[in-house]
Scaffold this motif. Structure first.
Motif, PDB file in Angstrom:
ATOM      1  N   PHE A   1      -1.213   3.835   6.111  1.00  0.00           N
ATOM      2  CA  PHE A   1      -1.389   2.581   6.640  1.00  0.00           C
ATOM      3  C   PHE A   1      -1.569   2.130   7.807  1.00  0.00           C
ATOM      4  CE2 PHE A   1      -1.440  -1.710   4.825  1.00  0.00           C
ATOM      5  CZ  PHE A   1      -0.663  -2.600   5.495  1.00  0.00           C
TER       6      PHE A   1
ATOM      7  N   ASN B   1       3.323  -2.997   9.293  1.00  0.00           N
ATOM      8  CA  ASN B   1       3.067  -1.846   9.245  1.00  0.00           C
ATOM      9  C   ASN B   1       4.390  -0.794   8.757  1.00  0.00           C
ATOM     10  OD1 ASN B   1       0.277  -1.903   9.625  1.00  0.00           O
ATOM     11  ND2 ASN B   1       0.480  -1.444  12.086  1.00  0.00           N
TER      12      ASN B   1
ATOM     13  N   ALA C   1      -8.535  -1.595   1.112  1.00  0.00           N
ATOM     14  CA  ALA C   1      -8.202  -0.434   2.158  1.00  0.00           C
ATOM     15  C   ALA C   1      -9.665   0.380   2.531  1.00  0.00           C
ATOM     16  CB  ALA C   1      -7.235   0.601   1.835  1.00  0.00           C
TER      17      ALA C   1
ATOM     18  N   ALA D   1       0.949  -1.125   0.092  1.00  0.00           N
ATOM     19  CA  ALA D   1      -0.100  -0.011  -0.085  1.00  0.00           C
ATOM     20  C   ALA D   1       0.795   1.200  -0.218  1.00  0.00           C
ATOM     21  CB  ALA D   1      -0.891   0.089   1.262  1.00  0.00           C
TER      22      ALA D   1
ATOM     23  N   MET E   1      -7.561  -3.213   6.870  1.00  0.00           N
ATOM     24  CA  MET E   1      -7.310  -3.932   5.541  1.00  0.00           C
ATOM     25  C   MET E   1      -7.985  -5.071   5.389  1.00  0.00           C
ATOM     26  SD  MET E   1      -5.192  -1.519   4.272  1.00  0.00           S
ATOM     27  CE  MET E   1      -4.750  -2.451   2.794  1.00  0.00           C
TER      28      MET E   1
ATOM     29  N   ASN F   1       4.240  -1.204   5.137  1.00  0.00           N
ATOM     30  CA  ASN F   1       2.918  -0.992   4.426  1.00  0.00           C
ATOM     31  C   ASN F   1       2.397  -2.307   3.525  1.00  0.00           C
ATOM     32  OD1 ASN F   1       3.228   1.451   5.798  1.00  0.00           O
ATOM     33  ND2 ASN F   1       3.008   2.650   3.769  1.00  0.00           N
TER      34      ASN F   1
ATOM     35  N   ARG G   1      -0.227  -8.355   8.717  1.00  0.00           N
ATOM     36  CA  ARG G   1       0.338  -7.037   8.199  1.00  0.00           C
ATOM     37  C   ARG G   1       1.549  -6.635   8.752  1.00  0.00           C
ATOM     38  NH1 ARG G   1      -4.132  -2.797   9.376  1.00  0.00           N
ATOM     39  NH2 ARG G   1      -2.690  -1.250   8.876  1.00  0.00           N
TER      40      ARG G   1
END
Length: 118
Positions: A28, A72, A96, A23, A33, A75, A70
């Motif tokens: 993000f 972070n 998203a 992303a 998501m 992203n 995920r």
């Protein structure tokens, strides 16, 4: 806003695939998501969702086989798909969600094809 999905392909029943979605263009870290899929002739359905702090939910049809995660820092949101079945064949989309401090509307990636054969 960009969501770039990758990792789709053709596998046989029981095999595994890992989808990734990178992303960019929004925060993000504050964004929930999700992965959706759409099989030919069917409506798009939610497969798995992960909130901004890592809590996840799954469609009943994939529970115990799929894992959403995920990163972070990178992203990236991923979907590990194990024990694939014929009925998992679909185009998979990264999503998203809108949030008070993030996106104002839903955003979608371009989709990646997953084909499971016998």
């Amino acid at each position: 806003v960009q969501l770039q999905a990758s990792g789709g392909g053709s596998v046989q029943i029981g095999e595994s695939l890992r989808l990734s979605c990178r992303a960019s263009g929004f925060d993000f870290r504050v964004t929930n998501m999700a992965w959706y899929r759409q099989a030919s002739g069917k409506q798009r359905e939610l497969v798995a969702r992960i909130n901004n702090v890592g809590g996840s939910t799954y469609a009943d049809s994939v529970k115990g086989r799929f894992t959403v995660s995920r990163d972070n820092l990178r992203n990236t949101v991923s979907l590990q798909m194990n024990s694939l079945k014929l009925e998992d064949t679909a185009v998979y989309y990264c999503n998203a969600e809108p949030s008070p401090f993030g996106l104002s509307q839903n955003s979608w990636g371009q989709g990646t094809q997953v084909t499971v054969s016998s």
